[in-house]
Structure formats: structure tokens, C-alpha cells
Design a protein around this motif. Sequence first.
Motif, short mmCIF file in Angstrom:
data_model
loop_
_atom_site.label_atom_id
_atom_site.label_comp_id
_atom_site.label_asym_id
_atom_site.label_seq_id
_atom_site.Cartn_x
_atom_site.Cartn_y
_atom_site.Cartn_z
N ALA A 119 0.82 -1.21 0.00
CA ALA A 119 0.00 0.00 0.00
C ALA A 119 0.86 1.26 0.00
O ALA A 119 0.55 2.23 -0.71
N VAL A 120 1.92 1.26 0.77
CA VAL A 120 2.81 2.43 0.83
C VAL A 120 3.52 2.62 -0.51
O VAL A 120 3.62 3.74 -1.02
N VAL A 121 3.99 1.54 -1.11
CA VAL A 121 4.66 1.62 -2.40
C VAL A 121 3.67 2.10 -3.46
O VAL A 121 3.99 2.97 -4.28
N ALA A 122 2.46 1.56 -3.43
CA ALA A 122 1.43 1.98 -4.39
C ALA A 122 1.13 3.47 -4.24
O ALA A 122 1.02 4.19 -5.25
N ASP A 123 1.01 3.95 -3.01
CA ASP A 123 0.74 5.38 -2.80
C ASP A 123 1.84 6.26 -3.38
O ASP A 123 1.58 7.28 -4.01
N ALA A 124 3.10 5.86 -3.18
CA ALA A 124 4.22 6.65 -3.71
C ALA A 124 4.22 6.62 -5.23
O ALA A 124 4.49 7.65 -5.88
N ILE A 125 3.88 5.50 -5.82
CA ILE A 125 3.87 5.40 -7.27
C ILE A 125 2.68 6.17 -7.86
O ILE A 125 2.81 6.82 -8.90
N VAL A 126 1.54 6.13 -7.18
CA VAL A 126 0.40 6.93 -7.64
C VAL A 126 0.74 8.42 -7.56
O VAL A 126 0.36 9.20 -8.43
N GLN A 127 1.52 8.82 -6.56
CA GLN A 127 1.97 10.21 -6.48
C GLN A 127 2.89 10.53 -7.66
O GLN A 127 2.79 11.60 -8.26
N LEU A 128 3.77 9.60 -8.01
CA LEU A 128 4.62 9.80 -9.19
C LEU A 128 3.77 9.92 -10.45
O LEU A 128 4.01 10.78 -11.29
N GLN A 129 2.76 9.08 -10.56
CA GLN A 129 1.85 9.14 -11.71
C GLN A 129 1.16 10.49 -11.79
O GLN A 129 1.07 11.11 -12.85
N SER A 130 0.71 10.98 -10.65
CA SER A 130 0.06 12.30 -10.60
C SER A 130 1.03 13.40 -11.00
O SER A 130 0.67 14.32 -11.75
N ASN A 131 2.26 13.32 -10.50
CA ASN A 131 3.28 14.32 -10.85
C ASN A 131 3.57 14.28 -12.36
O ASN A 131 3.76 15.32 -12.98
N TRP A 132 3.62 13.07 -12.92
CA TRP A 132 3.86 12.95 -14.35
C TRP A 132 2.74 13.63 -15.13
O TRP A 132 2.99 14.37 -16.08
N MET A 133 1.50 13.34 -14.74
CA MET A 133 0.36 13.92 -15.46
C MET A 133 0.36 15.44 -15.33
O MET A 133 0.01 16.14 -16.28
N THR A 134 0.79 15.95 -14.20
CA THR A 134 0.88 17.40 -14.02
C THR A 134 1.96 17.99 -14.93
O THR A 134 1.75 19.03 -15.55
N ASP A 135 3.09 17.32 -15.00
CA ASP A 135 4.21 17.84 -15.77
C ASP A 135 4.05 17.67 -17.28
O ASP A 135 4.45 18.54 -18.05
N TYR A 136 3.47 16.55 -17.72
CA TYR A 136 3.44 16.25 -19.14
C TYR A 136 2.04 16.19 -19.75
O TYR A 136 1.89 15.97 -20.94
N ARG A 137 1.01 16.35 -18.94
CA ARG A 137 -0.38 16.38 -19.42
C ARG A 137 -0.78 15.11 -20.16
O ARG A 137 -1.58 15.13 -21.08
N ASN A 138 -0.17 13.97 -19.78
CA ASN A 138 -0.62 12.68 -20.31
C ASN A 138 -0.39 11.63 -19.23
O ASN A 138 0.33 11.87 -18.26
N SER A 139 -0.99 10.48 -19.41
CA SER A 139 -0.89 9.44 -18.38
C SER A 139 0.01 8.28 -18.81
O SER A 139 0.04 7.25 -18.16
N GLY A 140 0.76 8.44 -19.90
CA GLY A 140 1.56 7.34 -20.41
C GLY A 140 2.90 7.14 -19.75
O GLY A 140 3.53 6.10 -19.94
#
Length: 150
Positions: free
Chosen positions: A76-97
Motif C-alpha cells: 500500500a505504501v509503495v502503491a501510494d508513492a507510485i500513484v503520487q509519481l503518476q500524478s506528478n507525471w500527469m501534471t508535468d506532461y499532461r498525459n498518463s503514459g
Amino acid sequence: MTSALPTAGLAPLRATPSGLPEAIHRPPTVAESGDPFAAHRIVHLVARIERGRPVRLADLVDRLNATHLDWLFSEAVVADAIVQLQSNWMTDYRNSGGVVVEDGPLGATVTIEDSSRVDPWIVRQALRADAECRARLSEFSLRDRPTGEG
């Protein structure tokens, strides 16, 4: 017998008694979501996984627990950190890939995009986590008491 009066300040220390073990042990730490110290370790590992291929979160958890023996990471902790990375990626690059989290037949997976923009981006994520760690350590060092007052 003469009793010495106490004074302020610590006198010079005596030589270390022979055989005295160093006080180098760190207490075990249970990783928590939102903790920059845990996030930094997770980002550091994610930066080194194979690109363009789904990697099971359970495998990341196993590697983190094997690498950091004084820590205990949960999925759960690892998933939360990775979901945060995913969110940061979407903020920075405007895509989810760039960072894709999916449920697979063997459990949850993360796939990191295989492109030249990933390494500089993930280094910035690690630097951000590192800065948060340093800020927490700095704040802690300014405290006068373990409870935070003073």
C-alpha cells in the motif's frame, strides 16, 4: 568523601572503555504513505527498473525490504508513492503514459515509459523527495525537546 557541586556543561569525556560497542544501530522503521524518507527510497528504486515493461508492485516491495533491512515497506505504501509519481507525471506532461499503474493477473503493476524524458524527470522527483527529507531533518535539529516544543 567530598561531594563536588554540579556545574553547567559537560566535562571532557573519558576514553571509551575497551570492548564498548558503538551505538550505531538504527531502530526499525515502518514505511508510511506521505513520508519523504520512504518516498525517496521508492523513487530511487523506480528510477532503476526496466522501462516499458510492467513490474509487479509486490516485486518492488520485496526488493525494498531486501535492500533496506531496517525498514518495512508494504504494498500500500509503495502503491501510494507510485500513484503520487503518476500524478506528478500527469501534471508535468499532461498525459498518463509515463507512469502507468494497472491491475494484472499477478497483481498490481507499474510501467515506466521508455523514453529519454523519463530519467531527467525521475531525477527531479528524487531531488524533490531528498529536499523534503533534508527539510524534515533540519526542522528536527532545531527542536529543543523530543516533543517539539522549545
